[in-house]
Design a protein around this motif. Structure first.
Motif, PDB file in Angstrom:
ATOM      1  N   PHE A  59      44.520  11.667  12.389  1.00 55.91           N
ATOM      2  CA  PHE A  59      45.465  11.025  11.484  1.00 55.91           C
ATOM      3  C   PHE A  59      46.367  10.053  12.243  1.00 55.91           C
ATOM      4  CE2 PHE A  59      49.765  11.177   9.539  1.00 55.91           C
ATOM      5  CZ  PHE A  59      49.480  10.608   8.313  1.00 55.91           C
ATOM      6  N   GLY A  60      46.868  10.482  13.377  1.00 57.70           N
ATOM      7  CA  GLY A  60      47.760   9.633  14.160  1.00 57.70           C
ATOM      8  C   GLY A  60      47.094   8.377  14.654  1.00 57.70           C
ATOM      9  N   GLY A  61      45.866   8.508  15.180  1.00 57.60           N
ATOM     10  CA  GLY A  61      45.156   7.330  15.658  1.00 57.60           C
ATOM     11  C   GLY A  61      44.889   6.327  14.543  1.00 57.60           C
ATOM     12  N   LEU A 170      54.749  15.158   9.670  1.00 58.96           N
ATOM     13  CA  LEU A 170      55.414  13.857   9.597  1.00 58.96           C
ATOM     14  C   LEU A 170      56.929  13.996   9.472  1.00 58.96           C
ATOM     15  CD1 LEU A 170      53.426  11.462   7.195  1.00 58.96           C
ATOM     16  CD2 LEU A 170      54.026  11.014   9.583  1.00 58.96           C
ATOM     17  N   THR A 171      57.367  14.968   8.669  1.00 62.95           N
ATOM     18  CA  THR A 171      58.777  15.033   8.277  1.00 62.95           C
ATOM     19  C   THR A 171      59.529  16.247   8.794  1.00 62.95           C
ATOM     20  OG1 THR A 171      58.348  16.279   6.241  1.00 62.95           O
ATOM     21  CG2 THR A 171      58.159  13.861   6.128  1.00 62.95           C
ATOM     22  N   ASP A 225      61.090  11.553  14.757  1.00 65.45           N
ATOM     23  CA  ASP A 225      60.850  10.799  15.992  1.00 65.45           C
ATOM     24  C   ASP A 225      59.468  11.069  16.586  1.00 65.45           C
ATOM     25  OD1 ASP A 225      61.791   9.120  18.282  1.00 65.45           O
ATOM     26  OD2 ASP A 225      61.495  11.004  19.366  1.00 65.45           O
ATOM     27  N   LEU A 226      59.089  12.338  16.762  1.00 66.37           N
ATOM     28  CA  LEU A 226      57.799  12.642  17.371  1.00 66.37           C
ATOM     29  C   LEU A 226      56.653  12.115  16.519  1.00 66.37           C
ATOM     30  CD1 LEU A 226      58.299  16.272  18.756  1.00 66.37           C
ATOM     31  CD2 LEU A 226      57.980  14.170  20.080  1.00 66.37           C
ATOM     32  N   ALA A 227      56.800  12.226  15.209  1.00 71.35           N
ATOM     33  CA  ALA A 227      55.763  11.718  14.313  1.00 71.35           C
ATOM     34  C   ALA A 227      55.691  10.199  14.371  1.00 71.35           C
ATOM     35  CB  ALA A 227      56.033  12.183  12.888  1.00 71.35           C
ATOM     36  N   SER A 228      56.826   9.550  14.546  1.00 72.34           N
ATOM     37  CA  SER A 228      56.852   8.096  14.669  1.00 72.34           C
ATOM     38  C   SER A 228      56.070   7.642  15.896  1.00 72.34           C
ATOM     39  CB  SER A 228      58.290   7.592  14.735  1.00 72.34           C
ATOM     40  OG  SER A 228      58.316   6.204  14.964  1.00 72.34           O
ATOM     41  N   VAL A 235      60.769   5.566  12.446  1.00 71.71           N
ATOM     42  CA  VAL A 235      61.634   6.716  12.136  1.00 71.71           C
ATOM     43  C   VAL A 235      62.420   6.412  10.866  1.00 71.71           C
ATOM     44  CG1 VAL A 235      63.638   8.054  12.901  1.00 71.71           C
ATOM     45  CG2 VAL A 235      61.837   7.457  14.540  1.00 71.71           C
ATOM     46  N   GLY A 236      62.476   7.388   9.978  1.00 74.38           N
ATOM     47  CA  GLY A 236      63.250   7.221   8.755  1.00 74.38           C
ATOM     48  C   GLY A 236      62.457   6.696   7.571  1.00 74.38           C
TER      49      GLY A 236
END
Length: 504
Positions: A59-61, A170-171, A225-228, A235-236
């Motif tokens: 998902f991240g890639g 994500l959140t 932050d880590l998910a960003s 972020v946000g």
């Protein structure tokens, strides 16, 4: 980022074999997209699982690829929505780590568990939850885990759906939505969790592990932050609750109001009609739609276009590969060969039960009526017709019980110039073919757009972001032909039932 940056909404569509994320503008145009395979593991026969960390990595890639494209275009994502295949089950601990791999909806380890639940509790399940149980149902899968791997339940703080796992990472916020919550433990009338539902399943232990239920368009958190760093989303960035992918697909196809029937010809035969009151019956699952006061009545089986895909990949690989090398669709030759057949030909028949069937029995696929003079085109036409007939079985159950005002068809069938006519003639109803690509992602993006405040509600989002449709009308000759062939098809199914029972 410029104040005049193009505002986009991101729709994530997680499938059983692949995932995609698509950025749309607020008129429904695709601006950028990315995709990746959906990781699967098959550790034992009948088991189909997904490792949570592999899932997050894929998902991240994919999201980083999308966000790199958006940055080049000077766009800005104002909201994110996620949809995914439903049912199955994910168990996570208080650190959001899986206590065992996620179980997917093609998994059938719980076949005996589901059969026992139906034998012992069908009436109560229908009365309380509005639906029975199949092997991949969330309740059946969780019951199997409780009976066979109780330590996974004990270690878990929550049970969630596939898309909720991504939302949480994500959140940092745990929850689910109406469509996913209604797969097992909700009262079909109140659309809230019901203690009796947990009791019927024998899963009282899970009542305190149930995630809170949010409206699908509600902003449930923002990218941490880590998910960003992992995804590239700033972020946000707001994230909405999202929904089950079959609901997202219906929305993307323009089915958003009571009476709209969405027919999705994909891996599964998905046939679902929206109502403004709970409508319970043996042939479908009465589940919640995207807001309280609406229901999605789903009649489904894994008996659709995947049968055609199997035939092409197994028996026509050379033609498919040649078409790909020439830059053409690997399925283009199917229409060409089916188009050479005649209605007056003595028909071949195909019962498309390679992966499952509408009847909940242990059945297999069948070709019948084959003659030496039949061509491959006749066989391919039998596949086209057999898949249309299987959808008809489901649709007839729904149409007989619910006032259907329009029928919208999406999936592989919509890419054919011939196949949609078989659907219209089989159903004896006009069908609408939305000229939309990435319908599941679009439906999810519409939810995200409402959550971001770009539209007042889903109807407004669909009007602004939806696509035009072409209409296919049934023909008198086609209706007569398909009625005769459907009768022969159902006769073949009935004749096979004793053989299937004796040859499991």
């Amino acid at each position: 980022m410029s104040k005049d940056a193009l505002e986009l909404v991101a729709g994530v569509d997680i499938g059983l074999t692949g995932m995609k994320v698509v950025a749309f503008d607020l008129e429904g145009n695709i601006v950028a997209s990315a995709s990746a395979p959906s990781p699967q593991n098959l550790p034992k026969p009948y088991w189909i699982e997904r490792d949570g960390h592999d899932y997050w990595d894929a998902f991240g890639g994919m999201c980083r690829e999308l966000n790199a494209k958006i940055a080049e275009l000077g766009g800005k994502v104002i909201s994110i929505g996620i949809s995914a295949h439903g049912d199955g089950a994910w168990l996570i601990d208080d650190q959001f780590n899986p206590t065992r791999p996620g179980i997917l909806s093609l998994d059938s380890r719980a076949i005996d568990t589901a059969a026992k639940l139906m034998d012992e509790h069908k009436d109560d399940l229908m009365r309380v939850t509005g639906q029975g149980v199949v092997p991949a149902s969330t309740g059946a899968v969780l019951k199997w885990i409780a009976d066979n791997e109780p330590e996974a339940i004990e270690k878990a703080s929550w049970f969630v759906a596939a898309k909720d796992f991504l939302r949480i990472w994500l959140t940092g916020e745990v929850g689910t939505d109406l469509t996913e919550a209604s797969t097992a433990f909700c009262n079909v009338r109140t659309q809230d969790y019901d203690d009796e539902a947990f009791e019927i399943y024998g899963l009282d232990v899970l009542r305190d592990k149930a995630p809170q239920i949010d409206a699908c368009t509600k902003v449930v958190g923002t990218v941490i932050d880590l998910a960003s760093r992992h995804t590239g989303f700033p972020v946000g960035t707001p994230v909405v609750a999202g929904c089950h992918d079959v609901d997202a697909g219906a929305i993307g196809a323009g089915a958003v109001a009571p009476g709209h029937l969405a027919v999705m010809a994909g891996t599964w035969s998905i046939n679902e009609v929206i109502t403004d009151k709970p409508t319970v019956g043996d042939g479908w699952l009465a589940r919640s739609f995207v807001e309280k006061g609406l229901w999605m009545n789903m009649s489904i089986s894994p008996a659709s276009s995947a049968n055609l895909e199997w035939f092409i990949n197994t028996l026509c690989a050379a033609e498919a590969d040649a078409a790909r090398r020439e830059g053409r669709s690997p399925y283009a030759f199917v229409d060409e060969e089916v188009g050479q057949t005649k209605d007056s030909d003595q028909p071949a028949y195909f019962v498309p039960f390679l992966y499952g069937n509408p009847y909940g029995i242990d059945a297999s696929a069948v070709f019948s009526g084959l003659r030496a003079w039949h061509t491959r085109g006749n066989i391919l036409r039998a596949i086209y017709e057999g898949i249309a007939f299987t959808h008809k079985i489901h649709c007839d159950w729904l149409i007989d019980a619910i006032d259907v005002t329009e029928v919208r068809v999406v999936g592989g069938v919509s890419n054919s110039k011939i196949w949609p006519q078989y659907f219209a003639d089989s159903l004896n109803k006009p069908i609408l073919i939305p000229e939309v690509k990435e319908g599941g992602a679009l439906g999810t993006a519409m939810l995200a757009a409402v959550g971001a405040g770009a539209f007042s509600d889903l109807t407004a989002a669909a009007a602004a972001m939806g696509s035009v449709s072409r209409q296919i009308d049934p023909t008198p000759a086609g209706v007569e032909l398909m009625a005769a062939r459907y009768e022969a098809f159902t006769q073949q199914v009935d004749l096979q039932k004793p053989w299937w029972a004796a040859n499991k």
